[in-house]
Design a protein around this motif. Sequence first.
Motif, PDB file in Angstrom:
ATOM      1  N   ALA A   1      -5.119  48.967   0.705  1.00  0.00           N
ATOM      2  CA  ALA A   1      -3.923  48.550  -0.018  1.00  0.00           C
ATOM      3  C   ALA A   1      -4.241  48.269  -1.483  1.00  0.00           C
ATOM      4  CB  ALA A   1      -3.316  47.310   0.627  1.00  0.00           C
ATOM      5  N   ILE A   2      -3.268  48.486  -2.332  1.00  0.00           N
ATOM      6  CA  ILE A   2      -3.324  48.013  -3.712  1.00  0.00           C
ATOM      7  C   ILE A   2      -2.111  47.121  -3.922  1.00  0.00           C
ATOM      8  CG2 ILE A   2      -4.531  50.061  -4.557  1.00  0.00           C
ATOM      9  CD1 ILE A   2      -1.825  50.953  -5.814  1.00  0.00           C
ATOM     10  N   ALA A   3      -2.238  46.162  -4.809  1.00  0.00           N
ATOM     11  CA  ALA A   3      -1.135  45.252  -5.117  1.00  0.00           C
ATOM     12  C   ALA A   3      -0.856  45.323  -6.609  1.00  0.00           C
ATOM     13  CB  ALA A   3      -1.475  43.828  -4.700  1.00  0.00           C
ATOM     14  N   PRO A   4       0.005  46.255  -7.043  1.00  0.00           N
ATOM     15  CA  PRO A   4       0.366  46.295  -8.467  1.00  0.00           C
ATOM     16  C   PRO A   4       1.021  44.967  -8.861  1.00  0.00           C
ATOM     17  CG  PRO A   4       1.191  48.230  -7.289  1.00  0.00           C
ATOM     18  CD  PRO A   4       0.758  47.238  -6.261  1.00  0.00           C
ATOM     19  N   PHE A   5       0.871  44.589 -10.116  1.00  0.00           N
ATOM     20  CA  PHE A   5       1.515  43.357 -10.565  1.00  0.00           C
ATOM     21  C   PHE A   5       1.869  43.483 -12.041  1.00  0.00           C
ATOM     22  CE2 PHE A   5      -3.009  42.733 -11.232  1.00  0.00           C
ATOM     23  CZ  PHE A   5      -3.083  42.206 -12.519  1.00  0.00           C
ATOM     24  N   GLU A   6       2.795  42.658 -12.452  1.00  0.00           N
ATOM     25  CA  GLU A   6       3.212  42.595 -13.848  1.00  0.00           C
ATOM     26  C   GLU A   6       3.510  41.154 -14.190  1.00  0.00           C
ATOM     27  OE1 GLU A   6       6.442  44.693 -16.897  1.00  0.00           O
ATOM     28  OE2 GLU A   6       6.388  45.223 -14.775  1.00  0.00           O
ATOM     29  N   ALA A   7       2.914  40.666 -15.277  1.00  0.00           N
ATOM     30  CA  ALA A   7       3.062  39.269 -15.688  1.00  0.00           C
ATOM     31  C   ALA A   7       2.713  38.325 -14.543  1.00  0.00           C
ATOM     32  CB  ALA A   7       4.483  39.006 -16.192  1.00  0.00           C
ATOM     33  N   GLY A   8       1.701  38.707 -13.771  1.00  0.00           N
ATOM     34  CA  GLY A   8       1.234  37.874 -12.682  1.00  0.00           C
ATOM     35  C   GLY A   8       2.036  37.968 -11.405  1.00  0.00           C
ATOM     36  N   VAL A   9       3.084  38.790 -11.396  1.00  0.00           N
ATOM     37  CA  VAL A   9       3.951  38.908 -10.224  1.00  0.00           C
ATOM     38  C   VAL A   9       3.614  40.193  -9.469  1.00  0.00           C
ATOM     39  CG1 VAL A   9       6.322  39.052  -9.387  1.00  0.00           C
ATOM     40  CG2 VAL A   9       5.790  37.637 -11.390  1.00  0.00           C
ATOM     41  N   PRO A  10       3.151  40.101  -8.220  1.00  0.00           N
ATOM     42  CA  PRO A  10       2.778  41.311  -7.463  1.00  0.00           C
ATOM     43  C   PRO A  10       4.001  41.996  -6.872  1.00  0.00           C
ATOM     44  CG  PRO A  10       2.397  39.367  -6.126  1.00  0.00           C
ATOM     45  CD  PRO A  10       2.869  38.870  -7.459  1.00  0.00           C
ATOM     46  N   ARG A  11       3.816  43.252  -6.493  1.00  0.00           N
ATOM     47  CA  ARG A  11       4.886  44.027  -5.859  1.00  0.00           C
ATOM     48  C   ARG A  11       4.254  44.979  -4.847  1.00  0.00           C
ATOM     49  NH1 ARG A  11       4.485  45.866 -11.285  1.00  0.00           N
ATOM     50  NH2 ARG A  11       3.584  47.958 -11.446  1.00  0.00           N
ATOM     51  N   HIS A  12       5.066  45.489  -3.947  1.00  0.00           N
ATOM     52  CA  HIS A  12       4.600  46.500  -3.002  1.00  0.00           C
ATOM     53  C   HIS A  12       4.292  47.794  -3.752  1.00  0.00           C
ATOM     54  CE1 HIS A  12       5.273  44.200   0.615  1.00  0.00           C
ATOM     55  NE2 HIS A  12       6.506  43.903   0.236  1.00  0.00           N
ATOM     56  N   HIS A  13       3.321  48.552  -3.243  1.00  0.00           N
ATOM     57  CA  HIS A  13       2.867  49.734  -3.982  1.00  0.00           C
ATOM     58  C   HIS A  13       3.803  50.930  -3.853  1.00  0.00           C
ATOM     59  CE1 HIS A  13       1.517  51.237  -0.075  1.00  0.00           C
ATOM     60  NE2 HIS A  13       0.728  50.173   0.077  1.00  0.00           N
ATOM     61  N   SER A  14       4.597  51.020  -2.792  1.00  0.00           N
ATOM     62  CA  SER A  14       5.478  52.177  -2.596  1.00  0.00           C
ATOM     63  C   SER A  14       6.861  51.657  -2.256  1.00  0.00           C
ATOM     64  CB  SER A  14       4.943  53.080  -1.478  1.00  0.00           C
ATOM     65  OG  SER A  14       3.643  53.546  -1.792  1.00  0.00           O
ATOM     66  N   ARG A  15       7.782  51.769  -3.216  1.00  0.00           N
ATOM     67  CA  ARG A  15       9.071  51.088  -3.116  1.00  0.00           C
ATOM     68  C   ARG A  15      10.226  52.085  -3.151  1.00  0.00           C
ATOM     69  NH1 ARG A  15       5.929  49.360  -6.829  1.00  0.00           N
ATOM     70  NH2 ARG A  15       7.247  50.013  -8.568  1.00  0.00           N
ATOM     71  N   LEU A  16      11.229  51.816  -2.352  1.00  0.00           N
ATOM     72  CA  LEU A  16      12.449  52.621  -2.329  1.00  0.00           C
ATOM     73  C   LEU A  16      13.568  51.866  -3.031  1.00  0.00           C
ATOM     74  CD1 LEU A  16      12.307  53.918   1.329  1.00  0.00           C
ATOM     75  CD2 LEU A  16      12.580  55.405  -0.674  1.00  0.00           C
ATOM     76  N   TYR A  17      14.308  52.585  -3.875  1.00  0.00           N
ATOM     77  CA  TYR A  17      15.439  52.017  -4.593  1.00  0.00           C
ATOM     78  C   TYR A  17      16.663  52.896  -4.383  1.00  0.00           C
ATOM     79  CZ  TYR A  17      11.911  49.384  -7.265  1.00  0.00           C
ATOM     80  OH  TYR A  17      10.879  48.566  -7.641  1.00  0.00           O
TER      81      TYR A  17
END
Length: 259
Positions: A65-81
């Motif tokens: 797994a990888i945990a991308p983050f921005e400004a210290g806030v993580p997100r799921h690596h593969s996201r549906l919108y």
Amino acid sequence: MVAPDAGTMSQSSFDVTTESGRETGTTLVVGQTHPGLAGVTAADYLVRHLDATRAGRVSTDALPAIAPFEAGVPRHHSRLYTLDDAPLSVLVGELFVPVGAARSYADALLSWAETEGIDEIAVLHGVPFAHGPDEHAVFHVATEAYRERRLPDDVFHPLANGFLDGVAGELVTRGLDGDAPDVGVYVTPTHPPGPDVDASLRLLTALETVHDFDVDESELEALNEQLREYYGKLAERVASAAEGEEGLGGYDTQDGMYM
């Protein structure tokens, strides 16, 4: 909350999880991570700059797994919108899916797509392949039904020859066999390691052209200019420091993304 009957669809070791009651539209746009990062950058920019709603994610226990983050806030690596103003669902895939895992990944996506009524898939695909300065363009590889529906006027030239592997190759092959929705792959050359923002802009503009919507590209254009300037100056310094050395004298300082 997991949607009943189709919220979590296990295929090998990949799961697609979506929220119940969420409209997904009829087209799935896929932006995966590849050298140059063009497709995933374009998809991510799209959902950040249009009214988009998180609808789900793709998860796996087969890959680290990888945990991308921005400004210290993580997100799921593969996201549906889902997009509010266009009948599109968008997959932003920040996890690199190796060729060996592409089949089970495609299985999970296609099972979910069938349940959600997705009838076409558009893949944003940046690939590092040999090209000339006049070939910084978008080409297509598409099933016959997709070409007839979305590319009737040859808006984008077909890619001359070669092969698609990985997720794109799996999706196109399933489309040929009638086991997937109509599939169109928008291909543009990239300059790794990236991010090749210029290539992302080309893919984003292609999607806007085909699906007739607009997104403000000014932020991405500004980043592209900053990177061009940075890498251009870096290339000039490298060429200056190595002046007279064979192989560096003819270095193209305008194509700094090769750095």
